[in-house]
Design an enzyme around this catalytic site. Sequence first.
Site, short mmCIF file in Angstrom:
data_model
loop_
_atom_site.label_atom_id
_atom_site.label_comp_id
_atom_site.label_asym_id
_atom_site.label_seq_id
_atom_site.Cartn_x
_atom_site.Cartn_y
_atom_site.Cartn_z
N LEU A 109 0.86 -1.17 0.00
CA LEU A 109 0.00 0.00 0.00
C LEU A 109 0.90 1.23 0.00
O LEU A 109 1.93 1.24 0.69
CB LEU A 109 -0.90 0.05 1.24
CG LEU A 109 -2.04 -0.97 1.37
CD1 LEU A 109 -2.78 -0.75 2.69
CD2 LEU A 109 -3.00 -0.88 0.20
N ASP A 110 0.53 2.25 -0.75
CA ASP A 110 1.28 3.50 -0.70
C ASP A 110 1.29 4.03 0.73
O ASP A 110 0.33 3.83 1.49
CB ASP A 110 0.62 4.56 -1.60
CG ASP A 110 0.76 4.24 -3.07
OD1 ASP A 110 1.57 3.36 -3.42
OD2 ASP A 110 0.05 4.87 -3.87
N ARG A 111 2.34 4.75 1.06
CA ARG A 111 2.45 5.32 2.41
C ARG A 111 1.21 6.11 2.82
O ARG A 111 0.71 5.93 3.95
CB ARG A 111 3.70 6.20 2.49
CG ARG A 111 3.89 6.83 3.86
CD ARG A 111 5.18 7.62 3.94
NE ARG A 111 5.49 7.93 5.33
CZ ARG A 111 6.70 8.19 5.78
NH1 ARG A 111 7.72 8.21 4.95
NH2 ARG A 111 6.90 8.45 7.05
N THR A 167 -1.86 5.86 1.92
CA THR A 167 -3.11 5.10 1.86
C THR A 167 -3.29 4.28 3.12
O THR A 167 -2.36 3.65 3.61
CB THR A 167 -3.09 4.15 0.64
OG1 THR A 167 -2.86 4.91 -0.54
CG2 THR A 167 -4.41 3.40 0.51
#
Length: 254
Positions: free
Chosen positions: A63-65, A67
Site C-alpha cells: 500500500l502506498d504510504r 493510503t
Amino acid sequence: MPRERSSAMALSLLYQDEWIVAVNKPAGLLVHRSWLDKAETRFAMQMTRDLMGGRHVYPVHRLDRPTSGVLLFALDPTVARALTEAFAARQVHKEYLALVRGWAPAQGVIDYPLKEQLDKIADAMSDPDRPAQDAVTTFRRLHQVELPYAVSKKHPTSRYSLVKLFPKTGRKHQLRRHMDHLFHPIVGDTTHGDGRHNRFFREHYGCERLLLVAHTLSFNHPILKVPMRIRAPLGQDVLALFAALGWPASESDY
C-alpha cells in the site's frame, strides 16, 4: 501537507490465523524500511511482527504510504509465495474508497496504460525506457455533494464525489494516477492531486491525509481453501468528514 509521525500511529489487527495476518495500516505509515525516508523508525511490517510476538511476517502486496486500510501478510514462506502469485494472477479482489474532486460519472472503466514511475534511489537500476504497462480500474460513484465554497476561482461552488474503486491491475500509484487522468483527482494527493482542494480540506475540515482507503480484500485462503473477505474500518475521522459532507456516517453504510 503536514505528515503525521508514525510513532503516534496505531496499527490494529483485522484477522489472524496460523498462516496469515491482516492489519489496518494507518495513513502515513510506510509498509517497510525504505531508502526514501531513512529517518523513519517505525514500519507496518515491524509493527505487525511485534503484534505477533516477534514472529516473522512476509509481505505479499503493498500500500502506498499515504493510503490506509487492509494490509495482508503471510506467516509462512510457502503461503507467502501462494498469495503473491494470487495477487499477480489477479485472483485477489480489491475494493477502495476515495473522495475525489468533482462529480464523477455514476460508473465506468478506466483502461489507461501507465508508464512506470521510478524513484531516483529505490528504482536506480530499473529501465527508464520500459513501455507503459496495461492498467485497468473500474469504479462506481456512491455519493456526491456541492459545497458553497469557491475553492477554484472559476466556480462559485465546489463539487466532490465518493467513489468505490476496483483495481484490476496493481501498478504503482494506479488509483491516484487513474483518477487524475479522469480529471477527478483524489483529495489529499500531494503528487497527483489539486493543491487548492487539498488545502481547503485541511483548513476547513482539518483533514491532513490522502482520502483513499483500501477497504476490502477478498481472496481464497491458500491453506483452508475457503473464501476470505477482510474489511478495514474507515475510522471515526473519516466518518465524521462524511457526516460533515451530508453523507451516511456509519461503518455499515459502506
